[in-house]
Design an enzyme around this catalytic site. Structure first.
Site, short mmCIF file in Angstrom:
data_model
loop_
_atom_site.label_atom_id
_atom_site.label_comp_id
_atom_site.label_asym_id
_atom_site.label_seq_id
_atom_site.Cartn_x
_atom_site.Cartn_y
_atom_site.Cartn_z
CD1 TRP A 140 18.49 9.64 -43.30
CD2 TRP A 140 19.81 11.35 -42.71
NE1 TRP A 140 17.73 10.78 -43.28
CE2 TRP A 140 18.50 11.84 -42.92
CE3 TRP A 140 20.81 12.25 -42.33
CZ2 TRP A 140 18.17 13.19 -42.76
CZ3 TRP A 140 20.49 13.60 -42.18
CH2 TRP A 140 19.18 14.05 -42.39
CG ASP A 174 20.78 6.68 -37.92
OD1 ASP A 174 19.78 6.74 -37.18
OD2 ASP A 174 21.04 7.55 -38.77
CE LYS A 221 13.95 12.32 -38.74
NZ LYS A 221 15.17 11.79 -39.32
#
Ligand code: PLP
Length: 360
Positions: A101, A171, A195
């Site tokens: 990511w 993030d 998530k």
């Protein structure tokens, strides 16, 4: 009705209480005769839903007044572009590469300016967090970027990097609301909620106010400009209404549970059960440096791909879903987010013990 233990990395398990409440309110939300899915985002009822969600989130995270809370769309992935578009005044930023990511965010930033790799753990397949105490950060960098919890590899920054005074962007998709954070240490905290918070479709961005300006890169789409969203209280266009409503319920559930300090304790307790077993097992092994282990995503392997596959298959048959590791790393991964009960982890470990005994 039968529910499985769902170890998915995301979209992921939600608190049963929240799902039940949502089911009860499906046909008629608090006497309005319609579902939240069916109502105008300009209605008084929805206005209360979004305002209350924001107030509860502010309360939970202790968000200072000089930070805006935005409810956005486009997934965490869209923020990979929105961050540089809004923040790259000098067209230069530093990225710490700790997994897929972060790598994607880094590649995206390169489309807009000079993105500098400050550190990376690619040399050992992202199984650790690099030393970030003295990085080659320069004053002309607009921000330093991290992916705080690496969903795929199962590592987490236990300490924030020393950014040498440069703004930090994080993030936090897979560790959002898993423990208390000091918001004032960040310029932007953002995460996709699917998530650890709510259903897919909502991204929450917490942004220090001075960063929300008209001074964005030329060509920045109206929708990606933080100022557009902030000036309109996340209602510039139709927001993901139903997702925001569910997030609001999760915030209330977290408050009822005792808040983020209590969640942290619970998450530590749950993770310890699994990590302790991985440390003593002769068959199953954790894959990351102990000091960098995530409380949320726990990857592990047997060292034998066929045995891994057998384990995933038998676990599924026994009611433990989504234990297969990410397609890029193989093995197994148990995501044990806030809504995973301790009992789920205990039962998983009991199952792993049985599997180990049966497959020696
Ligand atoms: C899942 C994930 C993403 C991507 O999220 P999308 O909402 O699918 O764009 C980004 N960062 C992290 C840390 C993630 O776990």
């Amino acid at each position: 009705m039968s529910r499985v233990y769902n170890f998915s990395a995301g979209p992921a398990v939600l608190p049963e209480e929240v799902l039940r409440e949502a089911a009860e309110e499906m046909m008629d939300y608090k006497g309005c005769g319609m579902s939240v899915m069916e109502m105008s985002h300009r209605s008084k009822v929805f206005d209360e839903i979004i305002k209350e969600a924001e107030a509860d989130l502010r309360d939970l995270m202790n968000i200072p007044d000089n930070y805006k809370v935005l409810f956005l769309q486009g997934g965490a992935s869209q923020q990979f572009a929105a961050v540089p578009m809004n923040l790259m005044k000098n067209k230069k930023a530093g990225y710490i590469i700790t997994g897929q990511w972060a790598k994607k965010a880094f590649a995206e930033a390169k489309l807009y300016g000079e993105a500098v790799e400050l550190a990376s753990s690619a040399d050992k397949t992202f199984s650790y967090i690099p030393d970030c105490s003295d990085l080659p950060i320069t004053d002309d960098m607009d921000y330093v970027y991290i992916c705080e919890n690496n969903t795929i590899y199962g590592t987490k920054f236990k300490e924030l990097p020393n950014t040498k005074g440069v703004d930090l962007v994080a993030d936090v998709s897979s560790c959002f609301l898993s423990e208390p954070v000091d918001v004032s240490k960040y310029a932007i905290i953002y995460g996709g909620v699917q998530k650890n918070v709510g259903p897919a479709g909502v991204v929450i961005a917490i942004i220090r106010e001075d960063l929300i300006t008209d001074d964005v890169l030329p060509g920045t789409p109206t929708m990606l400009k933080y100022k557009t969203q902030a000036d309109n209280d996340s209602l510039y266009n139709t927001p993901p209404c139903y997702g925001i409503y569910i997030c609001g319920k999760v915030f209330k559930w977290l408050k009822k549970m005792g808040g983020l300090e209590v969640m942290k304790q619970k998450n530590e307790e749950k993770a310890k059960i699994l990590y302790d077993f991985l440390d003593e097992s002769e068959m199953f092994k954790g894959t990351v440096a102990k000091e960098d282990r995530s409380l949320m995503n726990v990857p592990f392997v047997t060292g034998d791909a066929d045995l891994d596959a057998k384990f995933v298959k038998e676990a599924k048959a026994a009611g433990f879903e989504n234990l297969k590791g990410h397609r890029s790393v193989g093995g197994m991964r148990a995501s044990i987010y806030n809504a995973m009960p301790k009992e789920g982890v205990e039962k998983l470990v009991a199952f792993m013990k049985e599997f180990e005994a049966a497959n020696k």
